[in-house]
Design a protein around this motif. Structure first.
Motif, PDB file in Angstrom:
ATOM      1  N   LEU A   1     -74.061  23.982 -33.338  1.00 26.93           N
ATOM      2  CA  LEU A   1     -75.160  23.468 -34.172  1.00 26.93           C
ATOM      3  C   LEU A   1     -74.860  23.664 -35.650  1.00 26.93           C
ATOM      4  CD1 LEU A   1     -78.267  24.698 -32.133  1.00 26.93           C
ATOM      5  CD2 LEU A   1     -77.354  22.375 -32.264  1.00 26.93           C
ATOM      6  N   GLU A   2     -74.308  24.820 -36.000  1.00 25.71           N
ATOM      7  CA  GLU A   2     -73.963  25.068 -37.401  1.00 25.71           C
ATOM      8  C   GLU A   2     -72.848  24.133 -37.858  1.00 25.71           C
ATOM      9  OE1 GLU A   2     -72.978  29.163 -37.529  1.00 25.71           O
ATOM     10  OE2 GLU A   2     -75.069  29.860 -37.489  1.00 25.71           O
TER      11      GLU A   2
ATOM     12  N   LYS B   1     -74.250  20.783 -38.394  1.00 25.97           N
ATOM     13  CA  LYS B   1     -75.310  20.780 -39.405  1.00 25.97           C
ATOM     14  C   LYS B   1     -76.624  20.243 -38.829  1.00 25.97           C
ATOM     15  CE  LYS B   1     -72.065  20.307 -43.251  1.00 25.97           C
ATOM     16  NZ  LYS B   1     -71.660  19.537 -44.450  1.00 25.97           N
ATOM     17  N   ILE B   2     -76.903  20.664 -37.610  1.00 23.40           N
ATOM     18  CA  ILE B   2     -78.165  20.296 -36.962  1.00 23.40           C
ATOM     19  C   ILE B   2     -79.153  21.436 -37.172  1.00 23.40           C
ATOM     20  CG2 ILE B   2     -79.292  19.756 -34.768  1.00 23.40           C
ATOM     21  CD1 ILE B   2     -76.680  18.591 -33.800  1.00 23.40           C
ATOM     22  N   GLU B   3     -80.230  21.148 -37.842  1.00 18.54           N
ATOM     23  CA  GLU B   3     -81.244  22.155 -38.119  1.00 18.54           C
ATOM     24  C   GLU B   3     -82.444  21.916 -37.210  1.00 18.54           C
ATOM     25  OE1 GLU B   3     -82.220  22.207 -42.212  1.00 18.54           O
ATOM     26  OE2 GLU B   3     -80.185  22.703 -42.897  1.00 18.54           O
ATOM     27  N   LEU B   4     -82.793  22.935 -36.447  1.00 19.31           N
ATOM     28  CA  LEU B   4     -83.900  22.845 -35.499  1.00 19.31           C
ATOM     29  C   LEU B   4     -85.149  23.496 -36.083  1.00 19.31           C
ATOM     30  CD1 LEU B   4     -82.013  23.850 -32.223  1.00 19.31           C
ATOM     31  CD2 LEU B   4     -82.291  21.574 -33.224  1.00 19.31           C
ATOM     32  N   SER B   5     -86.289  23.007 -35.674  1.00 21.79           N
ATOM     33  CA  SER B   5     -87.554  23.607 -36.099  1.00 21.79           C
ATOM     34  C   SER B   5     -87.751  24.939 -35.389  1.00 21.79           C
ATOM     35  CB  SER B   5     -88.716  22.658 -35.783  1.00 21.79           C
ATOM     36  OG  SER B   5     -88.826  22.472 -34.381  1.00 21.79           O
ATOM     37  N   ASN B   6     -88.697  25.723 -35.896  1.00 21.71           N
ATOM     38  CA  ASN B   6     -88.976  27.021 -35.279  1.00 21.71           C
ATOM     39  C   ASN B   6     -89.415  26.857 -33.827  1.00 21.71           C
ATOM     40  OD1 ASN B   6     -88.357  28.364 -37.647  1.00 21.71           O
ATOM     41  ND2 ASN B   6     -90.458  28.326 -38.393  1.00 21.71           N
TER      42      ASN B   6
ATOM     43  N   HIS C   1     -86.388  26.129 -31.762  1.00 21.00           N
ATOM     44  CA  HIS C   1     -85.628  27.368 -31.572  1.00 21.00           C
ATOM     45  C   HIS C   1     -86.214  28.180 -30.421  1.00 21.00           C
ATOM     46  CE1 HIS C   1     -83.955  27.007 -35.804  1.00 21.00           C
ATOM     47  NE2 HIS C   1     -82.907  27.230 -35.057  1.00 21.00           N
TER      48      HIS C   1
ATOM     49  N   LYS D   1     -83.246  33.675 -34.932  1.00 23.78           N
ATOM     50  CA  LYS D   1     -83.996  32.698 -34.156  1.00 23.78           C
ATOM     51  C   LYS D   1     -83.465  32.510 -32.744  1.00 23.78           C
ATOM     52  CE  LYS D   1     -85.250  30.183 -38.370  1.00 23.78           C
ATOM     53  NZ  LYS D   1     -85.183  28.911 -39.114  1.00 23.78           N
TER      54      LYS D   1
ATOM     55  N   ARG E   1     -83.115  11.773 -36.536  1.00 28.13           N
ATOM     56  CA  ARG E   1     -83.247  12.843 -35.549  1.00 28.13           C
ATOM     57  C   ARG E   1     -82.750  12.411 -34.166  1.00 28.13           C
ATOM     58  NH1 ARG E   1     -86.175  17.171 -36.965  1.00 28.13           N
ATOM     59  NH2 ARG E   1     -86.625  17.633 -34.773  1.00 28.13           N
TER      60      ARG E   1
END
Length: 755
Positions: free
Chosen positions: A351-352, A355-360, A363, A518, A295
């Protein structure tokens, strides 16, 4: 013979004998069995006896065989019984012996368990003691070396030897783990934490320098050091502090340039967002190489979340300052809102791609950091929009010197006002993402009412331009043009209202589905604000009733506006009728209340009616009515769709499949008859001659109206009958007439009542 059937559980002797007998008869008939009897004799008794004899002998033989087999089997069993009994006795003896051995073995196992249980417990205690002694030994050994490590570590700190201090501190941490069982562990733990703090303080300047310079190799070394002392979180805080400081300096630099260069004055936010996005992209790559934590590449996103709300001066204060100094506040707000949307859309794409995925939660924090400051401008937007619309409408609603110019000006105003309303809706979408749409609808209602006030002024202007007793064809044309303008206003309003309905439905869908999107601006509204907004939208949607008619009394977004439009249409139509009736009023005003009563004595009582001619004022009315079709047909014989719609709003009669000119003419005739009737009923007394004269006048008017394809009113027809009725037959001839008219005419003619 089927012997197997005898062993069947469902064997029936009678059925078995009958079946075999039938089979035997069939064989005799086929000739396959010869029993010594000729088939031609067909002697059943002899056949049956022969069958019985044969089958009985066979059964006897079968029984004998069974007896032999049973006897032989019995002999074998009897001869083998002694041997079986002997084997059973031996087996029983072996079982008893086995039971004795098993009992003896169980007893031995119990004894062994009792004898060895105490020994095992003793062994376990000894093993535990040995382990503790071993640890105590190691702890004592480490304790002996603790002082040496402390001295070496202090020496490293004195010489600012970061590398050796880190290695000694690692050894000190391992030694602390071994000394966990010794007394004073808490004090040693505090001592180690103090050394960690000193090591962090020693390394922090170099850490900051490496982060500022972006030195990957040095940064990796410090990541390794801080990981060893379990303080990577503090290292990341140093990183975020360095980056936030850099971005803050860039923000001030952009604002300074804005203050000196007018070209960038309104684009400072876009310029900073562009730099911020580029900086974020670079730092994500850098953090991926430096931080081993999966992370680690989230740190630039966290920097972005933390730096935007903490900018000094704040974004909103700077924008407010520019808004106060600008006359184009809506354009500025639209520009800054577009900058927010552009930045968040580019950030989402990055971000897409990465490929970075953020938590809710992340967001939500990201949306708040980008859009949060703009919430106050979303709340202020309706007031600013109201000011601009009011200013535009005030400039538009300027009095014109003539009625013709006023009507033409209104025709031009219709398109302009709705162009402004559509522009306002587009600004509401661009600035607030329609979050201010409900409030904007209320503002637009006020704007439309102000526009309709100009229709009222024009109507009064047209009314005042009517010349009494004269023909006002230009005024009539202005009234019709005003009706057409009102219909055009309503059609545009219905189209605009439909677009508003679609937008408000989409707004509700976006609010309800904001959890799935989001990065939407709607996330800046808390749950209470969203519930209130959805409630307001539901109230509007419950009011809106879509109908196919040109006008509906059902509640809509602008119910009061539609009511005012209908009222203005009716008033404009009344003005048109008033224009057409003014000459009639002028002519009818010349009707004398009474005629010279002395002239009746000079005329014979039975003077024929054809000797009377209509009065001049009535002939003038008739001539005027006969000229109306040629004046109305150019306007209303084939009216425009707009004028047709306006007339239908005014009176339901215009919905018939009859030319509008004919309907308007019928309304004029109807009003003309009403005026004539009112004028007649004002007369106090009528002589016989006067009664005949007025009867002739009414008949003339009736003939004129019939030439127009119409008829006079029922009341006027009844007045004609009552005027022509002889006094002696008045009561009988007045049957079916309206009582009020009967009484009025009787009093005017001075006819004595016989009742």
């Amino acid at each position: 013979m089927d012997i197997a059937a005898l062993s069947d559980e469902s064997f029936n002797a009678i059925d078995w004998i009958n079946g075999n007998y039938s089979k035997h008869l069939k064989e005799i008939e086929d000739g396959s069995v010869d029993n010594g009897v000729s088939p031609q004799q067909n002697v059943k008794d002899s056949v049956a006896q022969d069958f019985i004899a044969k089958y009985v002998s066979k059964l006897h033989l079968y029984i004998q065989q069974v007896h032999c087999v049973v006897e032989e089997t019995s002999q074998k069993i009897v001869s083998g019984m002694p041997r079986v009994i002997k084997d059973a006795v031996l087996l029983q003896a072996e079982v008893e012996e086995l039971k004795k051995r098993m009992h003896s073995m169980r007893k031995e196992m119990t004894n062994v368990h009792e004898e060895t249980g105490d020994c095992m417990a003793a062994l376990e205690r000894l093993n535990t003691m040995q382990t503790k002694l071993q640890k105590a030994k190691e702890s004592l050994q480490e304790s002996d070396g603790w002082g040496n490590l402390i001295c070496d570590l202090e020496d490293c700190f004195e010489h600012n030897n970061l590398k050796d201090a880190f290695e000694k501190l690692l050894s000190l941490q391992k030694s602390l783990q071994v000394q966990e069982q010794l007394v004073g562990h808490t004090e040693r733990l505090a001592q180690v934490e103090d050394f960690k703090n000193r090591l962090e303080a020693l390394a922090s300047p170099n850490v900051v320098q490496s982060f500022v310079e972006g030195n990957i190799d040095q940064s990796k070394q410090y990541v390794n050091i801080f990981s060893g002392i379990h303080r990577v979180s503090q290292l990341k805080q140093y990183y975020r502090a360095v980056q936030k400081n850099s971005l803050q300096q860039k923000w001030k630099q952009i604002l300074d340039i804005q203050a000196t260069e007018s070209t960038i004055q309104n684009d400072f936010l876009s310029a900073f967002y562009s730099h911020l996005l580029e900086h974020c992209q670079q730092q994500v790559k850098w953090c991926t190489q430096v931080f081993d934590n999966p992370r680690g590449n989230f740190q630039p996103i966290i920097v972005l979340i933390e730096v935007l709300p903490s900018l000094q001066p704040t974004r909103d204060s700077n924008i407010l300052q520019l808004l106060k100094a600008s006359n184009e506040r809506l354009e500025l707000l639209e520009k800054y809102a577009r900058a927010n949307h552009t930045f968040i859309s580019h950030l989402i794409a990055f971000l897409e791609q990465s490929k970075i995925e953020l938590s809710n939660e992340t967001h939500f924090q990201l949306v708040q950091s980008v859009y949060g400051y703009f919430h106050k401008f979303i709340e202020q937007y309706p007031r600013i929009e109201e000011t601009q619309l009011s200013t535009q409408v005030d400039k538009l609603l300027v009095s014109q010197p003539s009625t013709v110019d006023s009507v033409r000006h209104l025709e031009n105003c219709n398109q302009k006002i709705f162009d402004w309303l559509y522009d306002a809706c587009n600004r509401c979408k661009n600035i607030t993402d329609d979050l201010g749409l409900c409030r904007l609808i209320e503002i637009m209602g006020g704007t439309l009412k102000k526009m309709l006030e100009n229709f009222s002024k024009t109507q009064r202007q047209i009314s005042l331009s009517i010349t009494h007793g004269a023909e006002n064809w230009l005024t009539l044309q202005c009234a019709m043009s005003l009706l057409q303008c009102l219909a055009d206003f309503q059609i545009k309003l219905q189209k605009f209202e439909k677009s508003m309905q679609n937008r408000i439905i989409r707004l509700k869908e976006n609010l309800v589905s904001s959890n799935s999107n989001k990065f939407h601006i709607y996330k800046i509204c808390d749950s209470q604000e969203q519930k209130k907004l959805i409630s307001d939208i539901d109230k509007y949607l419950q009011k809106f009733v879509e109908t196919g008619s040109s006008y509906s009394s059902s509640a809509t977004f602008f119910t009061s506006i539609y009511d005012q439009i209908k009222g203005h249409c009716v008033e404009s139509h009344d003005i048109a009728l008033n224009v057409l009736l003014k000459p009639v009023e002028g002519h009818l005003s010349n009707i004398q209340p009474s005629l010279n009563s002395t002239s009746d004595s000079l005329m014979p009582a039975n003077m024929p009616e054809f000797s009377f001619v209509p009065q001049e004022c009535i002939t003038q009315v008739g001539q005027y009515l006969l000229t109306l079709p040629q004046h109305l047909e150019p306007l209303l014989f084939t009216p425009s769709p707009l004028l047709k719609q306006a007339l239908e709003i005014c009176n339901v009669k215009y919905t018939q499949s009859v030319p509008c000119a004919d309907i308007l003419l019928s309304l004029v005739v109807e009003q003309c008859c009403q005026l004539y009737q009112s004028q007649l009923l004002q007369i106090k007394s009528l002589s016989v001659t006067a009664s005949k004269q007025f009867a002739v006048d009414i008949e003339y008017l009736s003939n004129v109206v019939e030439d127009l394809g119409l008829s006079i009113s029922a009341n006027l027809s009844q007045i004609l009958v009552l005027l022509k009725a002889a006094p002696e037959n008045y009561l009988s001839l007045s049957v079916g007439c309206e009582p009020r008219l009967v009484t009025a005419i009787r009093q005017m003619r001075n006819i004595l009542s016989t009742q």
